[in-house]
Design an enzyme around this catalytic site. Structure first.
Site, PDB file in Angstrom:
ATOM      1  N   GLU A 197       0.836  -1.182   0.000  1.00 24.19           N
ATOM      2  CA  GLU A 197       0.000   0.000   0.000  1.00 24.19           C
ATOM      3  C   GLU A 197       0.883   1.247   0.000  1.00 24.19           C
ATOM      4  O   GLU A 197       1.639   1.480   0.931  1.00 24.19           O
ATOM      5  CB  GLU A 197      -0.846  -0.076   1.276  1.00 24.19           C
ATOM      6  N   ASP A 206      -1.605  -1.843   5.556  1.00 25.52           N
ATOM      7  CA  ASP A 206      -1.410  -1.342   6.916  1.00 25.52           C
ATOM      8  C   ASP A 206      -2.419  -1.959   7.877  1.00 25.52           C
ATOM      9  O   ASP A 206      -3.495  -2.387   7.476  1.00 25.52           O
ATOM     10  CB  ASP A 206      -1.577   0.185   6.944  1.00 25.52           C
ATOM     11  N   ASP A 235      -4.530  -0.719   9.789  1.00 24.44           N
ATOM     12  CA  ASP A 235      -5.519   0.280  10.213  1.00 24.44           C
ATOM     13  C   ASP A 235      -6.753   0.136   9.325  1.00 24.44           C
ATOM     14  O   ASP A 235      -6.821  -0.744   8.477  1.00 24.44           O
ATOM     15  CB  ASP A 235      -4.926   1.692  10.147  1.00 24.44           C
ATOM     16  N   ASP A 275      -7.951   1.988   6.904  1.00 25.36           N
ATOM     17  CA  ASP A 275      -7.683   2.150   5.476  1.00 25.36           C
ATOM     18  C   ASP A 275      -7.056   0.901   4.875  1.00 25.36           C
ATOM     19  O   ASP A 275      -7.418   0.460   3.791  1.00 25.36           O
ATOM     20  CB  ASP A 275      -6.722   3.328   5.256  1.00 25.36           C
TER      21      ASP A 275
END
Ligand code: 0RA
Length: 685
Positions: A454, A527, A529, A531
């Protein structure tokens, strides 16, 4: 061959009774892991459900009890307790101690088989794999009990009282020496039993989680002689499932986050279709979407790979819609190619097909695909006739469905034209590899790995931290195209997806060819998280919908980067979760009290990522981009240290569901889903 290794009759132990089950549990319940453990519940439940299917019971209750006991209650006829003349053993004991005993009671004349009874043969298997099992029967005015240890009756069945009720209660405790661990998954049990409640109309299923009861509460519950618990103990976590609409309710449930294109859900149920086919049941509704969602069941067993019933269903669907469209002048007279293909009529359909048969045959071991040929013509004729009538009787629904299919036809033609031109130009096959891709040196797919990372900054670190011989890096910029509502032509217009398809080497759609796959490990590294979870969801959905063989072939993985870097002097270690973090801190001689836990937890919510606690430095990684090349290479890419999770179809199906919510048309559910999940560090996909 050495003499002592020769096998003779005396060396083969004569396996008796339930011994084979304990010798090879896998042969009977698949595994001795969580799947096999839960299988015990399904096995007992299925017997109770069959009583409900035969019209003898209308309630089934499953209770998870303290001390790993499971209790399944039904108000069916009760397992017969009378004694067999020859064996002098009760029918109850025979059923609980003999493999395949179910059949003996299902023969002609018992009225059992004909009533739709499909009793599994499995209660004895459950008995064999339980240290303790209690069978309670209410029948013929009496209340009977018999207990077993490891499949052996402790004593004969005993009448312990009078009873006006009817039914069976099976309470068992799985044998810990057989199962790796005994942890029942309440959510999983609820989800399977909900599904079963849809399949058997008018059966009320109750699931109760009583595992956490205190001793006092248990006393109050007093199971002995009790039939149902739920009414009296509503303070215990429990759920009830009862769907008068049967499969109609299931289609409505599956479409809860979708926008239907017509109002009335189609529904048909026909019994005694042929001597072999006891019933065919179908429900469907079209929604504003492209993907078809078809669920198939045979004798209440889910068939993820479909089979003969779905073949018959699709044939009838295509024919009936074509006939209706022709008859009602939806096709222009000039268009020689007018007509719907099998794929056109499937776009956006939500359908459930359930057949029940006498002699059922599956393809392969797992019952994933129905093989019985009779199911095909039975489903085709029952569904075709009834769906034709539905279209005549519901012209508004018919018109909306046909218009939806016509849009699919137009899109198919446009997509084909666009794809043909793209493919003709060799846009995918011969095309040079994308500039974004940092390819590996090896040209052997078996040795090669593709990391999809990403963002450009993580991409940079990954490039530096990799083993360039075997590891290739493809950075993705932000969100990839939402494939839910995009077609192949639009998808290939997206630079991100085109890069990925070219890098994979397989092409896409009709020309997909798995033998051209350039990497045998494709690793999604996003990641930790929200997102990152979103991008992972998008990628999983893309792979599920367009590169399914890569998932089935076990080529797709998710990287699990560490959450923490913990440093004390020169001692640097990485933790992949909180437990590991605490273990490492303890190992470093740090005092980690409960209070510290709390502090860490609340800290995660803030922007603060680095914490100094004495001489120990704990860094919480928010994203891959925060790691330098060495850290990323060491923890996430290096074959020795990294943790990869192989993606299974279930992961992708779940992603697909989350996806429907995030990306579908239903804005209110999307809003509430995001609000409810926004705080989650890790989207549960
Ligand atoms: C054999 C024969 C009959 C019922 C059952 C078994 C039976 C088994 C289970 C297991 C859980 N619940 C159950 N309920 C019934 C038929 C007996 C008759 O004809 O009355």
């Amino acid at each position: 061959m050495a003499a002592e290794k020769k096998y003779d009759a005396s060396a083969i132990s004569v396996l008796e009774g339930l011994e084979p089950v304990r010798k090879r549990p896998g042969m009977y319940i698949g595994t001795t892991g969580p799947d096999g453990l839960h299988h015990l519940i399904w096995e007992v439940f299925d017997n109770s459900r069959d009583e409900a299917m035969g019209g003898f019971a209308d309630r089934v209750e499953i209770t998870l009890l303290p001390d790993d006991y499971i209790r399944v209650v039904d108000n069916g006829r009760g397992i017969p307790v009378d004694t067999h003349k020859q064996s002098k053993v009760s029918a109850l004991e025979t059923i609980l101690t003999t493999l395949h005993a179910g059949g003996k009671f299902g023969g002609e004349g018992s009225g059992y088989k004909a009533s739709g009874g499909l009793h599994g043969v499995g209660v004895s298997v459950v008995n064999a794999l339980s240290t303790h099992l209690i069978a309670e029967v209410h029948r013929d005015g009496g209340y009977y009990i018999q207990e077993y240890n490891i499949g052996k009756a402790k004593a004969k069945v005993k009448k312990v009282g009078a009873s006006k009720s009817k039914g069976t209660i099976i309470t068992f405790k799985a044998d810990i020496s057989i199962f790796k661990e005994i942890i029942y998954d309440y959510k999983r049990i609820v989800s399977r039993l909900r599904q079963q409640a849809y399949l058997v109309k008018a059966m009320k299923v109750t699931v109760i989680d009583a595992r956490e009861l205190t001793e006092a509460e248990q006393k109050k519950l007093d199971l002995k002689g009790k039939f149902y618990l739920s009414e009296e103990h509503l303070e215990v976590p429990h759920q009830n499932f009862y769907f008068e609409g049967g499969l109609r309710s299931l289609v409505a449930f599956n479409n809860q986050y979708q926008k239907p294109v017509h109002k009335n859900i189609f529904y048909v149920e026909k019994n005694d279709v042929t001597p072999e086919v006891m019933s065919v049941e179908v429900a469907l509704q079209y929604v504003d979407d492209i993907a078809p969602r078809i669920s198939a069941f045979a004798n209440n067993i889910y068939n993820p790979e479909h089979g003969t019933h779905i073949t018959g269903f699709k044939t009838a669907l295509t024919r009936t819609l074509n006939n209706y469209a022709k008859k009602n002048n939806f096709f222009s007279a000039k268009d020689k190619d007018a007509g719907f293909t099998g794929d056109d009529v499937l776009e956006g359909i939500t359908a459930v097909v359930s057949v029940k048969m006498q002699e059922i045959q599956f393809e392969g071991q797992t019952k994933a695909k129905l093989g019985s040929v009779e199911a095909r013509s039975a489903t085709e004729s029952v569904f075709g006739d009834s769906f034709g009538m539905y279209l005549e009787e519901n012209p508004d629904d018919a018109k909306a469905i046909i218009n939806k299919v016509i849009i699919a036809v137009k899109a198919r033609k446009a997509a084909k034209a666009a794809k043909d031109s793209v493919l003709r130009k060799g846009a995918l096959e011969g095309m040079s590899l994308p500039g974004k891709l940092a390819d590996c040196q090896s040209k052997r797919a078996e040795d090669s790995e593709l990391f999809i990372v990403e963002g450009d900054s993580a991409g940079g670190s990954a490039k530096m931290g990799r083993d360039r011989k075997t590891q290739a890096i493809l950075p993705l910029r932000g969100k990839i195209l939402n494939v839910e509502r995009a077609r192949i032509d639009k998808m290939l217009a997206s630079e991100q997806i085109k890069n990925l398809v070219i890098a994979l080497g397989t092409a896409i759609g009709d020309v997909f060819d798995i033998s051209k796959l350039r990497y045998h490990k494709i690793i999604i590294a996003t990641d930790a998280d929200v997102d990152g979870a979103h991008i992972r969801t998008l990628l999983l959905t893309l792979f599920y919908r367009y590169f399914r063989p890569l998932i089935d072939g076990g080529f797709l993985y998710i990287a699990q980067p560490p959450l923490y870097k913990i440093q004390k002097g020169k001692d640097v270690r990485y933790a992949f979760d909180d437990n590991e973090k605490f273990a490492i801190l303890k190992d470093m001689g740090e005092d980690v009290s409960e209070d510290d836990n709390e502090e860490e937890d609340s800290e995660e919510e803030t922007e603060e990522t680095t914490k100094k606690s004495g001489r120990v430095r704990i860094q919480r990684y928010k994203g891959l981009g925060e790691m330098n090349a060495e850290e990323l290479g060491e923890t996430t890419m290096n074959i020795e240290n990294r943790i990869l999770k192989q993606v299974e179809v279930d992961d992708a199906i779940n992603a697909d569901k989350v996806f429907d919510i995030l990306m579908g048309n239903d804005v209110p559910s999307r809003k509430s889903f995001i609000q409810n999940n926004a705080k989650m560090a890790n989207l549960d996909i």
